[in-house]
Design an enzyme around this catalytic site. Sequence first.
Site, PDB file in Angstrom:
ATOM      1  N   GLU A 288       0.836  -1.210   0.000  1.00 17.14           N
ATOM      2  CA  GLU A 288       0.000   0.000   0.000  1.00 17.14           C
ATOM      3  C   GLU A 288       0.865   1.251   0.000  1.00 17.14           C
ATOM      4  O   GLU A 288       1.736   1.414   0.866  1.00 17.14           O
ATOM      5  CB  GLU A 288      -0.931  -0.009   1.231  1.00 17.14           C
ATOM      6  CG  GLU A 288      -1.884   1.169   1.235  1.00 17.14           C
ATOM      7  CD  GLU A 288      -2.881   1.128   2.391  1.00 17.14           C
ATOM      8  OE1 GLU A 288      -3.238   0.018   2.859  1.00 17.14           O
ATOM      9  OE2 GLU A 288      -3.295   2.217   2.833  1.00 17.14           O
TER      10      GLU A 288
ATOM     11  N   LYS B 192      -7.229  -0.244  11.536  1.00 16.96           N
ATOM     12  CA  LYS B 192      -6.600  -0.657  10.274  1.00 16.96           C
ATOM     13  C   LYS B 192      -5.333   0.175  10.040  1.00 16.96           C
ATOM     14  O   LYS B 192      -4.304  -0.338   9.585  1.00 16.96           O
ATOM     15  CB  LYS B 192      -7.594  -0.471   9.118  1.00 16.96           C
ATOM     16  CG  LYS B 192      -7.220  -1.154   7.830  1.00 16.96           C
ATOM     17  CD  LYS B 192      -6.389  -0.292   6.915  1.00 16.96           C
ATOM     18  CE  LYS B 192      -6.095  -0.990   5.591  1.00 16.96           C
ATOM     19  NZ  LYS B 192      -5.218  -0.199   4.721  1.00 16.96           N
TER      20      LYS B 192
ATOM     21  N   ASP C 209       3.701 -14.103  11.924  1.00 22.07           N
ATOM     22  CA  ASP C 209       2.344 -14.448  11.497  1.00 22.07           C
ATOM     23  C   ASP C 209       1.399 -13.250  11.703  1.00 22.07           C
ATOM     24  O   ASP C 209       0.871 -13.038  12.793  1.00 22.07           O
ATOM     25  CB  ASP C 209       1.885 -15.669  12.329  1.00 22.07           C
ATOM     26  CG  ASP C 209       0.546 -16.210  11.889  1.00 22.07           C
ATOM     27  OD1 ASP C 209      -0.185 -15.500  11.167  1.00 22.07           O
ATOM     28  OD2 ASP C 209       0.217 -17.351  12.282  1.00 22.07           O
TER      29      ASP C 209
ATOM     30  N   HIS D  58      -1.527  10.767  -0.779  1.00 22.14           N
ATOM     31  CA  HIS D  58      -1.608   9.584  -1.641  1.00 22.14           C
ATOM     32  C   HIS D  58      -1.397   9.910  -3.111  1.00 22.14           C
ATOM     33  O   HIS D  58      -0.999   9.070  -3.891  1.00 22.14           O
ATOM     34  CB  HIS D  58      -3.004   8.939  -1.525  1.00 22.14           C
ATOM     35  CG  HIS D  58      -3.138   8.051  -0.337  1.00 22.14           C
ATOM     36  ND1 HIS D  58      -4.331   7.785   0.255  1.00 22.14           N
ATOM     37  CD2 HIS D  58      -2.218   7.367   0.369  1.00 22.14           C
ATOM     38  CE1 HIS D  58      -4.151   6.977   1.284  1.00 22.14           C
ATOM     39  NE2 HIS D  58      -2.875   6.710   1.370  1.00 22.14           N
TER      40      HIS D  58
HETATM   41  C1  MEV Z   1      -5.508   3.668   5.178  1.00 23.33           C
HETATM   42  O1  MEV Z   1      -4.798   2.495   4.814  1.00 23.33           O
HETATM   43  C2  MEV Z   1      -5.535   3.813   6.677  1.00 23.33           C
HETATM   44  C3  MEV Z   1      -6.352   4.984   7.211  1.00 23.33           C
HETATM   45  O2  MEV Z   1      -7.680   4.900   6.700  1.00 23.33           O
HETATM   46  C4  MEV Z   1      -6.340   4.873   8.706  1.00 23.33           C
HETATM   47  C5  MEV Z   1      -7.284   5.838   9.408  1.00 23.33           C
HETATM   48  O3  MEV Z   1      -8.277   6.263   8.825  1.00 23.33           O
HETATM   49  O4  MEV Z   1      -6.999   6.124  10.595  1.00 23.33           O
HETATM   50  C6  MEV Z   1      -5.804   6.304   6.728  1.00 23.33           C
END
Ligand code: MEV
Length: 438
Positions: A86, A280, A296, A393
């Site tokens: 990513e 995430k 893992d 990004h």
């Molecule tokens: C993207 O991979 C992760 C984010 O969405 C985490 C977040 O929103 O805190 C940017």
Amino acid sequence: MTTNDIVRGFSKLTEEEKRNFIARLCNDSLQAEDRLERFLMEDETERSHFLELSENTISSFHTPYGIAPNVVVNGKVYHVPMAIEESSVVAAASHSARFWAERGGFRVTELSTVKLGHVYFRWFGDPAYIRERWHQLKLFLLERLKKITSNMVRRGGGILSLELLDETISIVHLYKLELKVETINSMGANFVNTCLEDMAEALDLFFTVDDITSEKKLQVAMAILSNYTPECTVTVEASCEIEHLKPIAGRLPVEVFADKLCLAYQIAQNDPSRAVTHNKGIMNGVDAVLMATGNDYRAAEAAAHAYAARDGQYRALSVCSVNNGMLAIKLTIPLAVGTVGGITNLHPLARLSLEILGNPTAKELMGIVASVGLASNFAAIRSLVTTGIQKGHMRLHLSNILNMLNVNNGQREEAELYFSNRKVSFNAVKHFLHEINH
Ligand code: MEV
């Protein structure tokens, strides 16, 4: 042969035959076979060791391997390998790590490494009988385990406790044996499972010998380690004076910036929809270091999300607070990692990653992984409450699109200039290239 045909004996084919067979499913089978071959390692020995890690392997699937430099954990500087596809994750973690490095770095404040495993069984006899016999059974099981645990004990680990838990309230006749284990520098999955399977066998033996005349009162359901490791957690923290947030506060006054950061963390504590995305962002950093060190990450993901819901509601794993002019961020996460055993020794790059990190102990690695998780998380929240994440990004997004469209250097330069202040999308880039080419 169509994609709908069942194939028999695939595993018996040679590696080359498998590649050939699969390539024939593609539009251009020659090109497909060539691609599958090109992504293999050249060195025969390395390649066969690597391919033998899994089954039915026909090639290797590459992932970018990058470095987040200057991650300071307990005063020590690490340049941390991260394997992730990513875009922006490594850059964001690096910036954030550098920011905190100049403000004392990350501190590991709590650490525990206890692993759990269970033998589930049904007892159809008198419930009082199994409780009466428990003490003797426990001694019998622990005595048998000594032959498996002697090496681990020599290294400072071994069995910490063994309990009998009555589960009959939720499932009739069900009991479980809970084994707590210290596995030192190995993640311990094989070790724990070997202990548990031995216990399952011994359990059967104990009651058969004990009660040879009666019909079977015991049925072992299964023996397996638990990937839920609420006693194998690490807590990392970082803090600084609010004044020192200035370089990353964008156009916001530092007090407003700090307040918005805290609000974002609070929202993620309360709203599960936001908590999942927030976590995430933590796992972006965590998984990338776990991947690079041959650990893992599926186990870590499963444990982290179960831990995030430990009070019945799914919440953020990290918190942010402001007290007496200081902003503090903190992450507690379960992490069962190893620096010996498993593929940490077999995967050539995993071994190298550990070397780059100075051959850390499992506890040290837990601190590093959690720090990169917190760095990634802080970077994401910082972007969200200031510029939004799309800005960061866009450059990489544009580069990925240009690569996909096979542009030359001149076209790339023109596109980068044109899109420096415009929204990037696949269609917009395609249209722009069409315009400049005609
Ligand atoms: C993207 O991979 C992760 C984010 O969405 C985490 C977040 O929103 O805190 C940017």
